[in-house]
Design an enzyme around this catalytic site. Structure first.
Site, PDB file in Angstrom:
ATOM      1  N   THR A  39      38.670 -32.415 -91.226  1.00 29.99           N
ATOM      2  CA  THR A  39      40.060 -32.009 -91.018  1.00 29.99           C
ATOM      3  C   THR A  39      40.516 -32.479 -89.641  1.00 29.99           C
ATOM      4  O   THR A  39      39.688 -32.725 -88.758  1.00 29.99           O
ATOM      5  CB  THR A  39      40.211 -30.483 -91.082  1.00 29.99           C
ATOM      6  OG1 THR A  39      39.487 -29.905 -89.982  1.00 29.99           O
ATOM      7  CG2 THR A  39      39.694 -29.911 -92.402  1.00 29.99           C
ATOM      8  N   ASN A  69      42.525 -17.306 -92.731  1.00 35.03           N
ATOM      9  CA  ASN A  69      42.054 -18.648 -92.370  1.00 35.03           C
ATOM     10  C   ASN A  69      42.624 -19.162 -91.053  1.00 35.03           C
ATOM     11  O   ASN A  69      42.129 -20.147 -90.508  1.00 35.03           O
ATOM     12  CB  ASN A  69      42.422 -19.611 -93.514  1.00 35.03           C
ATOM     13  CG  ASN A  69      42.141 -21.046 -93.201  1.00 35.03           C
ATOM     14  OD1 ASN A  69      40.988 -21.462 -93.083  1.00 35.03           O
ATOM     15  ND2 ASN A  69      43.196 -21.836 -93.040  1.00 35.03           N
ATOM     16  N   TYR A  90      35.238 -19.611 -78.866  1.00 37.74           N
ATOM     17  CA  TYR A  90      35.239 -19.823 -80.313  1.00 37.74           C
ATOM     18  C   TYR A  90      34.041 -19.147 -80.975  1.00 37.74           C
ATOM     19  O   TYR A  90      34.184 -18.428 -81.978  1.00 37.74           O
ATOM     20  CB  TYR A  90      35.244 -21.320 -80.605  1.00 37.74           C
ATOM     21  CG  TYR A  90      35.522 -21.675 -82.046  1.00 37.74           C
ATOM     22  CD1 TYR A  90      36.798 -21.561 -82.582  1.00 37.74           C
ATOM     23  CD2 TYR A  90      34.507 -22.151 -82.873  1.00 37.74           C
ATOM     24  CE1 TYR A  90      37.060 -21.909 -83.902  1.00 37.74           C
ATOM     25  CE2 TYR A  90      34.755 -22.503 -84.192  1.00 37.74           C
ATOM     26  CZ  TYR A  90      36.035 -22.373 -84.699  1.00 37.74           C
ATOM     27  OH  TYR A  90      36.291 -22.710 -86.016  1.00 37.74           O
ATOM     28  N   ASP A 101      52.891 -15.925 -87.454  1.00 40.08           N
ATOM     29  CA  ASP A 101      51.794 -15.986 -86.497  1.00 40.08           C
ATOM     30  C   ASP A 101      50.936 -14.744 -86.714  1.00 40.08           C
ATOM     31  O   ASP A 101      51.447 -13.618 -86.664  1.00 40.08           O
ATOM     32  CB  ASP A 101      52.361 -16.016 -85.079  1.00 40.08           C
ATOM     33  CG  ASP A 101      51.307 -16.189 -84.004  1.00 40.08           C
ATOM     34  OD1 ASP A 101      50.155 -15.754 -84.212  1.00 40.08           O
ATOM     35  OD2 ASP A 101      51.637 -16.726 -82.932  1.00 40.08           O
ATOM     36  N   VAL A 102      49.645 -14.916 -86.953  1.00 35.37           N
ATOM     37  CA  VAL A 102      48.802 -13.765 -87.285  1.00 35.37           C
ATOM     38  C   VAL A 102      48.646 -12.788 -86.116  1.00 35.37           C
ATOM     39  O   VAL A 102      48.205 -11.660 -86.322  1.00 35.37           O
ATOM     40  CB  VAL A 102      47.406 -14.198 -87.786  1.00 35.37           C
ATOM     41  CG1 VAL A 102      47.512 -14.905 -89.124  1.00 35.37           C
ATOM     42  CG2 VAL A 102      46.673 -15.046 -86.754  1.00 35.37           C
ATOM     43  N   LYS A 143      34.114 -16.045 -83.653  1.00 35.51           N
ATOM     44  CA  LYS A 143      33.585 -16.211 -85.001  1.00 35.51           C
ATOM     45  C   LYS A 143      32.471 -15.213 -85.308  1.00 35.51           C
ATOM     46  O   LYS A 143      32.327 -14.763 -86.448  1.00 35.51           O
ATOM     47  CB  LYS A 143      33.114 -17.654 -85.196  1.00 35.51           C
ATOM     48  CG  LYS A 143      34.261 -18.663 -85.243  1.00 35.51           C
ATOM     49  CD  LYS A 143      35.274 -18.287 -86.308  1.00 35.51           C
ATOM     50  CE  LYS A 143      36.350 -19.306 -86.508  1.00 35.51           C
ATOM     51  NZ  LYS A 143      37.323 -18.899 -87.560  1.00 35.51           N
TER      52      LYS A 143
END
Length: 263
Positions: free
Chosen positions: A198, A99, A163, A72-73, A167
Site C-alpha cells: 500500500t 482500520n 507505532y 476523523d476517529v 499497536k
C-alpha cells in the site's frame, strides 16, 4: 435504503448477504480493499475517512450499497455521527472494521517528541476506543469487530516506538472488549498484517531505509520468511472471514497475517 441483498437466480448468496458494516480509514489501502470485498459479498457498507476526494472516488467505485462519510476517529462527535448515519441508512450494524491509522515518526525513542507520540496513540488507540464506545451499544448480537493492528503489535523493532506502542495497546483494548460483549455473541479480534503493498507501507519503508521504493520493498521482503509483501486483498479476505459466520467461535484472538515475521 433497504439492507436486503438477494442473489441472482443460480448465484450463491454473498458471505455477508444482509449484513451492514462500518469501515474506518476506508478510502484507500486495506480499508478500501476490504470495502470492495464486503460489497462483493453482499454487505451494505459505510466507509469513513478523512480524505474527501478519495472518499468520493471510493463511493463512486463501490456503488449503491455503500455510503461514505468524512470522520476523523479522534473526533468523538464525528464517529458518533458516522455510526448514526449507518443505522439510519441501513437499519442495523453487524460488522465494524477499525482500520484508521497513521505511521508516525521513525527514529530513536529519545528523539521522538511527546506531541508526535501522542498523535499516533490518539489515532490508533483513542480512535479505536471511540469507535468501540459508539458502535458496541448498537452492534447486532452475534456481530463482529475487527481492529487492524500490525505485526509490530506482536513484535517490535527499533525506531518505531509510537507505532509499536499503539499497536500493542490495541490488543489490550480488544481483549477487554471481547470479554465485555461475549455474552451477546459479539466477537472482537485484532489482525496483525506484515508489510502490505500500500502507499502507507511504501512511505514507511522509504523513510526507514532511505532507499527508492523498489529497493526499500526488497529490503523489507528479506525480513519476511515467505519473502514477499501481502496484497491488500489478502488482508481483506482475512477480515471477511472474521466478519462472517464462519468465525462465530473465534474471539479475543490476535490473528497474524505476516508471512511468518512473528514466528
Amino acid at each position: 435504503m433497504s439492507r436486503a441483498t438477494r442473489a441472482a437466480p443460480g448465484q450463491r448468496p454473498g458471505r455477508l448477504a444482509g449484513k451492514v458494516a462500518l469501515i474506518t480509514g476506508g478510502e484507500s489501502g486495506i480499508g478500501l480493499a476490504t470495502a470492495r470485498v464486503f460489497v462483493a459479498e453482499g454487505a451494505h457498507v459505510l466507509v469513513s475517512g478523512i480524505d474527501r476526494e478519495a472518499l468520493a472516488r471510493a463511493g463512486d467505485e463501490l456503488g449503491p450499497t455503500a455510503l461514505v462519510a468524512v470522520a476523523d476517529v479522534t473526533d468523538e462527535g464525528a464517529v458518533a455521527a458516522a455510526v448514526a448515519r449507518t443505522l439510519e441508512a441501513f437499519g442495523s450494524l453487524d460488522v465494524v472494521f477499525s482500520n484508521a491509522g497513521v505511521a508516525g515518526p521513525i527514529g530513536p525513542l529519545t528523539a521522538c517528541s511527546v506531541e508526535a507520540f501522542r498523535r499516533v496513540l490518539d489515532v490508533h488507540v483513542v480512535g479505536a476506543f471511540i469507535v468501540l464506545k459508539h458502535a458496541l451499544p448498537v452492534l447486532s448480537d452475534g456481530g463482529s469487530v475487527v481492529i487492524n493492528s500490525s505485526v509490530v503489535g506482536l513484535t517490535a523493532d527499533p525506531g518505531i516506538a509510537p507505532y509499536a506502542t499503539a499497536k500493542h495497546a490495541q490488543v489490550g483494548l480488544m481483549r477487554v472488549a471481547a470479554k465485555e460483549v461475549a455474552a451477546r455473541g459479539i466477537r472482537v479480534t485484532t489482525i496483525h498484517p506484515g508489510p502490505t503493498s500500500t502507499p502507507f507501507q511504501a512511505d514507511v519503508e522509504q523513510r526507514a531505509t532511505g532507499l527508492e521504493p523498489a529497493a526499500a520493498a526488497d529490503a523489507f521482503d528479506q525480513a519476511i520468511p515467505l519473502g514477499r509483501h501481502a496484497s491488500p486483498e489478502e488482508v481483506a479476505r482475512l477480515v471477511l472471514f472474521l466478519a462472517g459466520d464462519e468465525s462465530r467461535f473465534l474471539t479475543g484472538a490476535t490473528v497474524a497475517l505476516d508471512g511468518g515475521m512473528s514466528i
